[in-house]
Design a protein around this motif. Structure first.
Motif, short mmCIF file in Angstrom:
data_model
loop_
_atom_site.label_atom_id
_atom_site.label_comp_id
_atom_site.label_asym_id
_atom_site.label_seq_id
_atom_site.Cartn_x
_atom_site.Cartn_y
_atom_site.Cartn_z
N LEU A 124 107.43 -27.96 -11.61
CA LEU A 124 107.24 -27.92 -10.16
C LEU A 124 106.36 -29.07 -9.68
N HIS A 125 105.46 -29.54 -10.55
CA HIS A 125 104.58 -30.62 -10.15
C HIS A 125 105.36 -31.88 -9.76
N ALA A 126 106.48 -32.11 -10.44
CA ALA A 126 107.21 -33.37 -10.23
C ALA A 126 107.75 -33.53 -8.82
N PRO A 127 108.55 -32.57 -8.30
CA PRO A 127 109.04 -32.76 -6.92
C PRO A 127 107.93 -32.70 -5.88
N LEU A 128 106.88 -31.93 -6.14
CA LEU A 128 105.77 -31.86 -5.18
C LEU A 128 105.02 -33.19 -5.11
N PHE A 129 104.77 -33.78 -6.27
CA PHE A 129 104.10 -35.07 -6.31
C PHE A 129 105.00 -36.16 -5.74
N ALA A 130 106.31 -36.01 -5.93
CA ALA A 130 107.25 -36.99 -5.38
C ALA A 130 107.17 -37.02 -3.85
N LEU A 131 106.88 -35.89 -3.24
CA LEU A 131 106.71 -35.87 -1.78
C LEU A 131 105.51 -36.73 -1.36
N ALA A 132 104.44 -36.69 -2.15
CA ALA A 132 103.28 -37.53 -1.86
C ALA A 132 103.64 -39.01 -2.01
#
Length: 270
Positions: A153-161
């Motif tokens: 889950l960290h990957a798509p959330l960090f991709a938003l940043a």
């Protein structure tokens, strides 16, 4: 044996080593030997081939180079970002759960979602007529199982940043997701290996402390993130450094969302 002039798979005339119609590779004489078959079997079982080793080496020691290739369309020679992340995640499955990714129930109640979590837990304790300590054990069993599954889950959330920081470049979300997957693959490998190396160093020299180890690990991750963003998005080092605090804020936000999702999922299952 003469070389085939037509693809044995679709009968299209060959114009090189690969069929331009179906993509099948022309079978070379050395590929008929038993040694080649054993080498392919070993690579399939261990995933250790030139492309994997090359991609892993560049991921660990050349921050941003895989991202630069991805963004410029050079993708054939490297493993896909998701593949690298999944390999790191598979290794992590056999590693003791990291405490920061696997908070206890009491620690979850101290998070930003803690007020709602406290209400839910209190209602459940009353409904079941059990003590907090007993339920905490049930909760932790589920949370531990989820900790290694939900880390992606960290990957798509960090991709938003990353998207927010580089929106003027006109990149698709999937491009930022590729950069994020590379970063989290690196992070998983680092948190599994570096603490042990630092611990061995401290044990051998008698110098250092737990706080120093944590600061060293944080320094490695931040330095990697700075260099990765600089190379990946082809921008000056000072600009990447200026973005680092916002990048760190994005990391923290992604992690807080992960913790909330982990709590509610573990709560539902326990």
């Amino acid at each position: 044996m003469s070389e085939p002039t037509a693809c044995p798979n679709c009968a299209t005339p060959l114009q090189g080593r690969y069929c331009h119609a179906c993509g099948q590779k022309r079978i070379e004489p050395e590929e008929q030997r038993f040694g080649w078959f054993l080498r392919q079997l070993l690579e399939s079982l261990t995933m250790v081939d030139e492309r994997f080793l090359g991609s892993l080496g560049r991921l660990l020691f050349r921050p941003g180079s895989l991202d630069r290739d991805w963004l410029e369309g050079r993708r054939k020679r490297n493993l896909a970002p998701l593949s690298l992340f999944l390999i790191a995640n598979v290794v992590y499955f056999f590693y003791p759960p990291l405490s920061d990714l696997n908070l206890s129930l009491a620690e979850q109640l101290a998070q930003p979602h803690g007020a709602l979590a406290q209400q839910l837990v209190s209602a459940r304790l009353e409904a079941r007529g059990i003590e907090f300590e007993d339920y905490a054990l049930q909760y932790q069993a589920e949370a531990t199982n989820l900790a290694k599954v939900l880390v992606i889950l960290h990957a798509p959330l960090f991709a938003l940043a990353l998207l927010a920081l580089h929106w003027r470049r006109g990149r698709y979300f999937v491009d930022h997701l590729a950069v994020s997957l590379h970063f989290w693959a690196f992070l998983l490998f680092v948190v599994m290996v570096v603490p042990w190396l630092l611990w061995l160093l401290v044990t051998a020299t008698g110098l250092g402390s737990k706080a120093l180890l944590q600061l060293t690990l944080a320094g490695i991750v931040l330095a990697y993130a700075w260099r990765q963003i600089q190379v990946a998005y082809a921008q000056p080092g000072w600009l990447a450094l200026a973005k680092l605090p916002l990048l760190l804020a994005g990391l923290v936000a992604a992690h807080l969302v992960y913790r909330a999702v982990q709590f509610f999922a573990a709560f539902a299952l326990s």
